[in-house]
Motif scaffolding. Structure first.
Motif, PDB file in Angstrom:
ATOM      1  N   ILE B  15       0.844  -1.212   0.000  1.00 38.20           N
ATOM      2  CA  ILE B  15       0.000   0.000   0.000  1.00 38.20           C
ATOM      3  C   ILE B  15       0.871   1.251   0.000  1.00 38.20           C
ATOM      4  N   LEU B  16       1.920   1.228   0.835  1.00 40.46           N
ATOM      5  CA  LEU B  16       2.819   2.381   0.901  1.00 40.46           C
ATOM      6  C   LEU B  16       3.475   2.655  -0.452  1.00 40.46           C
ATOM      7  N   LEU B  17       3.939   1.567  -1.106  1.00 42.78           N
ATOM      8  CA  LEU B  17       4.601   1.706  -2.401  1.00 42.78           C
ATOM      9  C   LEU B  17       3.655   2.247  -3.456  1.00 42.78           C
ATOM     10  N   SER B  18       2.413   1.700  -3.430  1.00 50.03           N
ATOM     11  CA  SER B  18       1.464   2.110  -4.466  1.00 50.03           C
ATOM     12  C   SER B  18       0.989   3.552  -4.260  1.00 50.03           C
ATOM     13  N   CYS B  19       1.103   4.071  -3.024  1.00 53.25           N
ATOM     14  CA  CYS B  19       0.677   5.441  -2.756  1.00 53.25           C
ATOM     15  C   CYS B  19       1.774   6.454  -3.036  1.00 53.25           C
ATOM     16  N   GLN B  20       2.993   5.957  -3.255  1.00 50.12           N
ATOM     17  CA  GLN B  20       4.131   6.870  -3.417  1.00 50.12           C
ATOM     18  C   GLN B  20       4.058   7.643  -4.732  1.00 50.12           C
ATOM     19  N   GLN B  21       4.535   8.889  -4.662  1.00 51.38           N
ATOM     20  CA  GLN B  21       4.597   9.678  -5.881  1.00 51.38           C
ATOM     21  C   GLN B  21       5.804   9.232  -6.687  1.00 51.38           C
ATOM     22  N   LYS B  22       5.683   9.245  -8.010  1.00 50.30           N
ATOM     23  CA  LYS B  22       6.825   8.897  -8.844  1.00 50.30           C
ATOM     24  C   LYS B  22       7.767  10.095  -8.898  1.00 50.30           C
ATOM     25  N   LYS B  23       9.077   9.796  -8.825  1.00 47.12           N
ATOM     26  CA  LYS B  23      10.059  10.875  -8.852  1.00 47.12           C
ATOM     27  C   LYS B  23      10.979  10.691 -10.054  1.00 47.12           C
ATOM     28  N   PHE B  24      11.206  11.757 -10.815  1.00 46.98           N
ATOM     29  CA  PHE B  24      12.030  11.659 -12.005  1.00 46.98           C
ATOM     30  C   PHE B  24      13.282  12.513 -11.885  1.00 46.98           C
ATOM     31  N   GLU B  25      14.316  12.074 -12.587  1.00 47.46           N
ATOM     32  CA  GLU B  25      15.609  12.760 -12.515  1.00 47.46           C
ATOM     33  C   GLU B  25      15.598  14.071 -13.300  1.00 47.46           C
ATOM     34  N   SER B  26      14.819  14.115 -14.376  1.00 42.93           N
ATOM     35  CA  SER B  26      14.819  15.325 -15.198  1.00 42.93           C
ATOM     36  C   SER B  26      13.433  15.611 -15.747  1.00 42.93           C
ATOM     37  N   LYS B  27      13.313  16.833 -16.274  1.00 50.23           N
ATOM     38  CA  LYS B  27      12.050  17.281 -16.875  1.00 50.23           C
ATOM     39  C   LYS B  27      11.698  16.387 -18.071  1.00 50.23           C
ATOM     40  N   GLU B  28      12.728  16.025 -18.864  1.00 50.69           N
ATOM     41  CA  GLU B  28      12.502  15.216 -20.059  1.00 50.69           C
ATOM     42  C   GLU B  28      11.911  13.856 -19.685  1.00 50.69           C
ATOM     43  N   GLU B  29      12.473  13.267 -18.611  1.00 58.22           N
ATOM     44  CA  GLU B  29      11.968  11.958 -18.162  1.00 58.22           C
ATOM     45  C   GLU B  29      10.520  12.073 -17.719  1.00 58.22           C
ATOM     46  N   LEU B  30      10.224  13.162 -17.036  1.00 55.38           N
ATOM     47  CA  LEU B  30       8.862  13.369 -16.561  1.00 55.38           C
ATOM     48  C   LEU B  30       7.911  13.541 -17.741  1.00 55.38           C
ATOM     49  N   ILE B  31       8.330  14.334 -18.736  1.00 56.00           N
ATOM     50  CA  ILE B  31       7.459  14.558 -19.903  1.00 56.00           C
ATOM     51  C   ILE B  31       7.228  13.258 -20.660  1.00 56.00           C
ATOM     52  N   ASP B  32       8.271  12.427 -20.768  1.00 53.68           N
ATOM     53  CA  ASP B  32       8.118  11.112 -21.410  1.00 53.68           C
ATOM     54  C   ASP B  32       7.055  10.296 -20.689  1.00 53.68           C
ATOM     55  N   TYR B  33       7.138  10.324 -19.365  1.00 58.72           N
ATOM     56  CA  TYR B  33       6.179   9.575 -18.543  1.00 58.72           C
ATOM     57  C   TYR B  33       4.772  10.131 -18.732  1.00 58.72           C
ATOM     58  N   LEU B  34       4.655  11.457 -18.711  1.00 52.88           N
ATOM     59  CA  LEU B  34       3.336  12.082 -18.836  1.00 52.88           C
ATOM     60  C   LEU B  34       2.726  11.833 -20.209  1.00 52.88           C
ATOM     61  N   SER B  35       3.572  11.747 -21.231  1.00 53.00           N
ATOM     62  CA  SER B  35       3.075  11.587 -22.604  1.00 53.00           C
ATOM     63  C   SER B  35       2.514  10.204 -22.894  1.00 53.00           C
ATOM     64  N   ASN B  36       2.742   9.265 -21.995  1.00 54.18           N
ATOM     65  CA  ASN B  36       2.200   7.922 -22.215  1.00 54.18           C
ATOM     66  C   ASN B  36       0.754   7.871 -21.687  1.00 54.18           C
ATOM     67  N   PRO B  37      -0.220   7.702 -22.601  1.00 54.45           N
ATOM     68  CA  PRO B  37      -1.632   7.727 -22.162  1.00 54.45           C
ATOM     69  C   PRO B  37      -1.950   6.698 -21.075  1.00 54.45           C
ATOM     70  N   GLU B  38      -1.161   5.610 -21.031  1.00 49.25           N
ATOM     71  CA  GLU B  38      -1.395   4.554 -20.036  1.00 49.25           C
ATOM     72  C   GLU B  38      -1.236   5.085 -18.597  1.00 49.25           C
ATOM     73  N   ASN B  39      -0.431   6.150 -18.457  1.00 51.38           N
ATOM     74  CA  ASN B  39      -0.155   6.667 -17.106  1.00 51.38           C
ATOM     75  C   ASN B  39      -1.228   7.613 -16.572  1.00 51.38           C
ATOM     76  N   GLY B  40      -2.196   7.954 -17.421  1.00 52.00           N
ATOM     77  CA  GLY B  40      -3.348   8.719 -16.953  1.00 52.00           C
ATOM     78  C   GLY B  40      -3.188  10.227 -16.879  1.00 52.00           C
ATOM     79  N   TYR B  41      -2.139  10.766 -17.525  1.00 53.00           N
ATOM     80  CA  TYR B  41      -1.965  12.219 -17.515  1.00 53.00           C
ATOM     81  C   TYR B  41      -2.114  12.818 -18.918  1.00 53.00           C
TER      82      TYR B  41
END
Lengths: 156, 206
Positions: B15-41
């Motif tokens: 439960i603790l792991l699933s509630c954790q916020q994802k942390k990224f090293e850079s803006k580019e990594e975050l944008i890559d993550y956000l751009s994937n429709p599977e991630n819900g953003y």
């Protein structure tokens, strides 16, 4: 490919469109807009008719030049009203198209979400034009989808 | 009893792991993550030849934008996070054949003028954010940068206050009314939990 009943289903789009609560709402809005636009045309028409009547009364006392001018004026006015009427008909058609598309978008979105959530492989949309000729009632999701769709629209 | 406590411990960990916020090293990594429709953003939709997409911009993306590549103190980062966390930011893109709306939709000068006016000043009346129970979140502001035909899409950022109403809803509806394109109302459904668990960036601090 061997599909089981769970992965393959259909919905009756005509039923969904007709019974979706939002359809009645958008139709009512459209009716209001149409009535307002048509009432503008009606009042313009009635003004024009009054002018014709007064012209016919005064015609005997008018000179030839005055009659020609008045006829030209009334003719132009009639043309303007016709153009306005056509523009309004076009506007009503466009509004109708937009309203229908809104309803269709909602249905598409909900069916897509429902299919994903319930793990369906395919959900067909039957429109009564022969795209689904026969299907067992067991795979008919229309009622379930309609229930969820209306609940979501009504914010329940 | 021992097995029970082990299961309990594992469950808590999960439960603790699933509630954790994802942390990224850079803006580019975050944008890559956000751009994937599977991630819900990120959401995408095509209606009548028009492509609509919506991306939620997490607070840290705004903080990073303000900081640039500068190394700063944790205090500054925290204050910027607090400042930007008061609002929700969404990027809405609309296009046809990979072109801006103004390059494809208007058929004449009048329609072009009307659309410029609509995009620059009237989007507040056309775009809405509301909860599942139809409580509207009032728009704080929106920004429409003109790209004069150089962009692949008409993109604008919408800003909404992080209203209390959001806490009581499972999802948020982001709708775009018909802009005269015969697309009808286009709706995006955003999971509220995703906004609460928004990903963060590891920002450079001293």
């Amino acid at each position: 490919m061997n599909y089981n009943n769970k992965s393959f289903a259909y919905v009756d789009l005509n039923v969904l469109i007709e019974k979706y609560d939002r359809t009645a709402v958008v139709r009512e809005e459209l009716k209001g807009k149409t009535e307002k636009l048509n009432s503008n045309v009606d009042s313009l028409m009635s003004d024009w008719k009054k002018e014709i009547q007064s012209y016919e009364k005064e015609r005997s006392s008018m000179s030839k030049k005055e009659i020609e001018l008045k006829q030209e004026l009334l003719g132009n006015k009639q043309q303007q009203i016709n153009n306005y009427q056509q523009a309004i008909q076009k506007q009503i058609q466009e509004e109708d198209q937009k309203a229908t598309q809104t309803v269709v978008n909602d249905i598409n979105d909900y069916v897509k979400e429902y299919g994903k959530k319930k793990d369906y492989s395919v959900i067909l949309g039957a429109t009564g034009n022969g795209n689904v000729m026969f299907a067992d009632d067991a795979i008919n999701l229309t009622d379930k989808v309609l229930e969820g769709l209306n609940k979501e629209f009504n914010g329940e | 009893m021992k097995i029970d406590s082990k299961i309990w411990f594992l469950l808590c960990g999960f439960i603790l792991l699933s509630c954790q916020q994802k942390k990224f090293e850079s803006k580019e990594e975050l944008i890559d993550y956000l751009s994937n429709p599977e991630n819900g953003y990120f959401f995408k939709k095509s209606v009548n030849g028009y492509d609509f997409s919506l991306m939620y911009r997490p607070t840290d993306l705004l903080v990073e934008q303000e900081l640039g590549n500068k190394t700063t103190t944790q205090v500054t980062v925290d204050s910027l996070r607090e400042k930007y966390n008061k609002y929700l930011y969404f990027n809405l893109s609309m296009s046809r054949n990979n072109q801006e709306l103004l390059s494809t939709a208007p058929k004449n000068r009048n329609e072009f003028g009307a659309m410029v006016n609509q995009l620059a000043f009237g989007m507040g009346n056309k775009v809405h954010l509301f909860t599942a129970s139809k409580d509207t979140i009032p728009l704080a502001d929106y920004i429409y940068p003109r790209l004069y035909g150089m962009g692949n899409a008409t993109t604008m950022m919408f800003v909404y206050p992080r209203d209390k109403k959001i806490t009581n809803t499972d999802f948020l509806n982001f709708t775009v009314e018909d802009l005269g394109l015969y697309t009808g109302e286009v709706k995006f459904k955003i999971d509220r939990k995703k906004i609460y668990k928004q990903p963060t960036i590891k920002l450079n601090t001293k």
